[in-house]
Design a protein around this motif. Structure first.
Motif, PDB file in Angstrom:
ATOM      1  N   THR A  82      -1.929  -7.408   1.951  1.00  0.00           N
ATOM      2  CA  THR A  82      -1.996  -7.424   0.492  1.00  0.00           C
ATOM      3  C   THR A  82      -0.778  -6.714  -0.096  1.00  0.00           C
ATOM      4  O   THR A  82      -0.428  -5.619   0.357  1.00  0.00           O
ATOM      5  N   PRO A  83      -0.097  -7.312  -1.102  1.00  0.00           N
ATOM      6  CA  PRO A  83       1.080  -6.663  -1.694  1.00  0.00           C
ATOM      7  C   PRO A  83       0.771  -5.277  -2.246  1.00  0.00           C
ATOM      8  O   PRO A  83      -0.348  -5.007  -2.688  1.00  0.00           O
ATOM      9  N   GLY A  84       1.780  -4.405  -2.201  1.00  0.00           N
ATOM     10  CA  GLY A  84       1.615  -3.047  -2.701  1.00  0.00           C
ATOM     11  C   GLY A  84       1.336  -2.083  -1.569  1.00  0.00           C
ATOM     12  O   GLY A  84       1.219  -2.469  -0.396  1.00  0.00           O
ATOM     13  N   PRO A  85       1.236  -0.776  -1.887  1.00  0.00           N
ATOM     14  CA  PRO A  85       0.915   0.223  -0.860  1.00  0.00           C
ATOM     15  C   PRO A  85      -0.417  -0.075  -0.186  1.00  0.00           C
ATOM     16  O   PRO A  85      -1.249  -0.814  -0.716  1.00  0.00           O
ATOM     17  N   ALA A  86      -0.630   0.514   0.977  1.00  0.00           N
ATOM     18  CA  ALA A  86      -1.840   0.262   1.771  1.00  0.00           C
ATOM     19  C   ALA A  86      -3.026   1.048   1.213  1.00  0.00           C
ATOM     20  O   ALA A  86      -3.567   1.955   1.835  1.00  0.00           O
ATOM     21  N   GLY A  87      -3.425   0.699  -0.006  1.00  0.00           N
ATOM     22  CA  GLY A  87      -4.532   1.396  -0.639  1.00  0.00           C
ATOM     23  C   GLY A  87      -4.100   2.712  -1.242  1.00  0.00           C
ATOM     24  O   GLY A  87      -2.924   3.076  -1.262  1.00  0.00           O
ATOM     25  N   ARG A  88      -5.055   3.480  -1.740  1.00  0.00           N
ATOM     26  CA  ARG A  88      -4.778   4.759  -2.378  1.00  0.00           C
ATOM     27  C   ARG A  88      -4.127   5.719  -1.377  1.00  0.00           C
ATOM     28  O   ARG A  88      -4.651   5.942  -0.288  1.00  0.00           O
ATOM     29  N   GLY A  89      -2.983   6.257  -1.761  1.00  0.00           N
ATOM     30  CA  GLY A  89      -2.272   7.185  -0.888  1.00  0.00           C
ATOM     31  C   GLY A  89      -1.356   6.524   0.114  1.00  0.00           C
ATOM     32  O   GLY A  89      -0.590   7.202   0.789  1.00  0.00           O
ATOM     33  N   GLY A  90      -1.438   5.193   0.247  1.00  0.00           N
ATOM     34  CA  GLY A  90      -0.525   4.475   1.124  1.00  0.00           C
ATOM     35  C   GLY A  90      -0.778   4.686   2.604  1.00  0.00           C
ATOM     36  O   GLY A  90      -1.846   5.144   3.036  1.00  0.00           O
TER      37      GLY A  90
END
Length: 264
Positions: free
Chosen positions: A170-178
């Protein structure tokens, strides 16, 4: 005596450096300068090419030759990895750089692809695995608005990240906190890092991907991330557009002699 094209290039360079020509301003069309007596078409073309090679202007079809923005993003050193940013909040590394630079950002300005690949010699050495071992590669292209700034590909041992958000494309960081928060939740808290930097000429693919102007080098980053017991949990390779970043480091000056005395 300098050739006429060099004299013309130097005059424009001086105006750019002193702020008489601001970022985004379009330079006169080649034919306009020819008609004004600044030289032949070849002379003006050489002058503009020299300015482009020096990183002062960009030339694009439709816009002509435009003064480049000189405001670089801060690329933080130690501070971008502060645990309070990603463990307790949601300020992953590229966002920390934007915040420190006073620049806007969107999480989806980081795109990514995730795949299992065979480790080449560089990745194998970085992760401490045999050449040819299967590892996860999480490749990101980071943009500021529509302009690419850098790529970053992180490599992981499958046993550390299998089934986690790190392998979710999924585009973007790997969830909250990356990614570092994912590793933390999986029991792999990062403790220390080693970064190595060097500048080089970009490949043709990198020129196209990062939309680099003629003559611009790239800065290649190798980052190795460890837990407190020395386990390597990430090896990353970043390719940065050299003119888009100002690398900033803030650290305590070591005194190894004093440290040795304290151990005696």
């Amino acid at each position: 005596m300098a050739p006429k094209w060099r004299d013309l290039a130097d005059r424009f360079a001086e105006q750019i450096k002193t702020g008489q020509l601001l970022p985004g301003v379009q330079l006169p069309q080649i034919r306009e300068l020819v008609e004004a007596g600044e030289g032949s078409k070849e002379t003006v073309h050489k002058a503009y090419k020299a300015l482009e090679a020096e990183g002062l202007v960009t030339s694009t079809r439709g816009r002509g030759t435009v003064v480049r923005s000189r405001a670089a993003l801060k690329r933080l050193g130690i501070a971008r990895y502060d645990k309070a940013k990603w463990r307790d909040g949601d300020e992953v590394a590229f966002i920390a750089d934007r915040v420190a630079s006073g620049r806007a950002y969107k999480r989806n300005e980081q795109t990514q692809t995730v795949s299992r690949v065979e480790a080449d010699s560089l990745v194998a050495e970085g992760l401490g695995v045999p050449v040819g071992s299967e590892v996860y590669a999480r490749a990101r292209l980071v943009k500021e608005g529509v302009q690419p700034t850098h790529t970053l590909t992180s490599y992981y041992r499958p046993e550390h990240v299998e089934g986690t958000r790190i392998v979710d494309p999924t585009p973007g960081p790997a969830g909250r906190g990356g990614g570092y928060r994912v590793l933390y939740d999986a029991g792999y808290e990062i403790d220390h890092m080693r970064e190595a930097l060097f500048a080089r000429v970009p490949t043709t693919e990198e020129v196209q991907l990062l939309q680099l102007p003629a003559g611009e080098p790239v800065v290649e980053l190798h980052r190795t991330t460890y837990t407190a017991d020395g386990t390597v949990v990430e090896f990353a390779v970043g390719i940065h557009s050299a003119s888009r970043f100002a690398w900033e480091y803030d650290f305590k000056v070591p005194d190894s002699a004093q440290d040795r005395k304290g151990q005696e």
